[in-house]
Design a protein around this motif. Sequence first.
Motif, PDB file in Angstrom:
ATOM      1  N   ILE A 125      55.061  61.428 108.282  1.00 53.62           N
ATOM      2  CA  ILE A 125      56.068  60.402 108.011  1.00 53.62           C
ATOM      3  C   ILE A 125      57.422  61.038 107.714  1.00 53.62           C
ATOM      4  N   GLU A 126      57.410  62.149 106.949  1.00 54.73           N
ATOM      5  CA  GLU A 126      58.671  62.820 106.628  1.00 54.73           C
ATOM      6  C   GLU A 126      59.440  63.194 107.890  1.00 54.73           C
ATOM      7  N   SER A 127      58.706  63.721 108.877  1.00 48.30           N
ATOM      8  CA  SER A 127      59.378  64.166 110.105  1.00 48.30           C
ATOM      9  C   SER A 127      59.892  62.979 110.906  1.00 48.30           C
ATOM     10  N   LEU A 128      59.236  61.819 110.757  1.00 49.62           N
ATOM     11  CA  LEU A 128      59.733  60.610 111.418  1.00 49.62           C
ATOM     12  C   LEU A 128      61.077  60.200 110.797  1.00 49.62           C
ATOM     13  N   VAL A 129      61.124  60.228 109.467  1.00 51.99           N
ATOM     14  CA  VAL A 129      62.368  59.879 108.771  1.00 51.99           C
ATOM     15  C   VAL A 129      63.482  60.841 109.186  1.00 51.99           C
ATOM     16  N   ASP A 130      63.152  62.142 109.286  1.00 46.38           N
ATOM     17  CA  ASP A 130      64.155  63.125 109.716  1.00 46.38           C
ATOM     18  C   ASP A 130      64.664  62.831 111.123  1.00 46.38           C
ATOM     19  N   ARG A 131      63.725  62.437 112.033  1.00 43.37           N
ATOM     20  CA  ARG A 131      64.128  62.119 113.407  1.00 43.37           C
ATOM     21  C   ARG A 131      65.105  60.947 113.422  1.00 43.37           C
ATOM     22  N   THR A 137      68.308  57.559 117.317  1.00 47.95           N
ATOM     23  CA  THR A 137      67.370  56.460 117.516  1.00 47.95           C
ATOM     24  C   THR A 137      68.050  55.097 117.444  1.00 47.95           C
ATOM     25  N   GLY A 138      67.654  54.180 118.363  1.00 53.32           N
ATOM     26  CA  GLY A 138      68.212  52.838 118.369  1.00 53.32           C
ATOM     27  C   GLY A 138      67.192  51.764 118.038  1.00 53.32           C
ATOM     28  N   GLU A 139      65.880  52.089 118.145  1.00 54.42           N
ATOM     29  CA  GLU A 139      64.852  51.111 117.811  1.00 54.42           C
ATOM     30  C   GLU A 139      63.567  51.852 117.462  1.00 54.42           C
ATOM     31  N   ILE A 140      62.822  51.285 116.515  1.00 59.24           N
ATOM     32  CA  ILE A 140      61.528  51.864 116.156  1.00 59.24           C
ATOM     33  C   ILE A 140      60.457  50.808 116.384  1.00 59.24           C
ATOM     34  N   ILE A 141      59.474  51.133 117.231  1.00 55.88           N
ATOM     35  CA  ILE A 141      58.349  50.219 117.472  1.00 55.88           C
ATOM     36  C   ILE A 141      57.158  50.724 116.673  1.00 55.88           C
TER      37      ILE A 141
END
Lengths: 205, 205
Positions: A125-131, A137-141
Amino acid sequence: MNFSSRLLEDAVAEFSKLPGVGQKTALRLVLHLLNQQSEDVEKFSQAITRLRNEIKYCKVCHNISDLHICEICSAVKRDKSIICVVEDTRDVMAIENTNQYTGMYHVLGGLISPIDGVGPSDLNIESLVDRVKSGETGEIILALSATMEGDTTIFYLYKKLKEFNLPITTIARGIAFGGELEYVDEITLGRSIATRIPYENSLVK
Amino acid sequence: MNFSSRLLEDAVAEFSKLPGVGQKTALRLVLHLLNQQSEDVEKFSQAITRLRNEIKYCKVCHNISDLHICEICSAVKRDKSIICVVEDTRDVMAIENTNQYTGMYHVLGGLISPIDGVGPSDLNIESLVDRVKSGETGEIILALSATMEGDTTIFYLYKKLKEFNLPITTIARGIAFGGELEYVDEITLGRSIATRIPYENSLVK
């Protein structure tokens, strides 16, 4: 079971540890391997050991990969502005097979499940937040299972990610194509009425 | 399926070769192994390789064994005058689990099946004839499956062995304990009437 050989018993015991494989199935699989050529059995066991010891995970999306950056993350043609968050590599394969999605992925490596001792810190999850922080990023599904664990994880991710002011979507839930109304469970049917969409919107190419 | 890694694909391909294991199941098993400790996976693959390379077959009855003569054949207490002929080691285990039989075994290693290219010479039949010839045997039980292949093999063995003038028996066929008459197929029911036995004989301890 009374095994006539310790080697046989050991092999059956190892196979029985696999999910969904009981002692009888394990014995059938082991006896099948015993009837194969020695080289074929060698190939079988090497494929497993090599997989375990040489496998890499993509540094960006954490999907299983032979390289440090996986083919999807390094592809030029894919849409880098959408990240589809999934549980594991099987979900990536399933979504890729639909040929409907051309964005990026992020593999969590599991779902939040207190009963199994899996907390947010055990997932990617941490690396997702960093990304997301990096600004591309314009949208997260959020494409997670419609289970208790999936919903918990979706809620946690939503709270973590909403500060970035991006559209956060979840995949549609409702009755499956080909599904007959009378056999659909009440919760799914009820929610599919509550989350109904304009007919024109259901006609996407 | 689109695999994100060749190592993963290889391991799934090897698992898919096992009987009753399709690609989806194979993927599930492989991903399970991938989540295990490296040493546990090493143990798994070693158990298989060791089994294949170090397994021995009993020189008398051809059952799977760690020794040159298996435990059953070398046991002092067992009745050496009866030989129970079975298809493979699973049948030995099944019969041993009943605790009803204290004689010897002879494992054929298969059944005569022209469609699969298995003829009498591929099975351990010569050594059975040699065992009977040696003169220690007082009865031969043919405990083979009630299938076309089983019946063919029984008929072949009967013709081979009848010259020794020994009682040659087959295990009883009929309705299973707990079976309801109306659900029994016609052949089984018809044969079970034709081969009826005196009530007193059905009361064996």
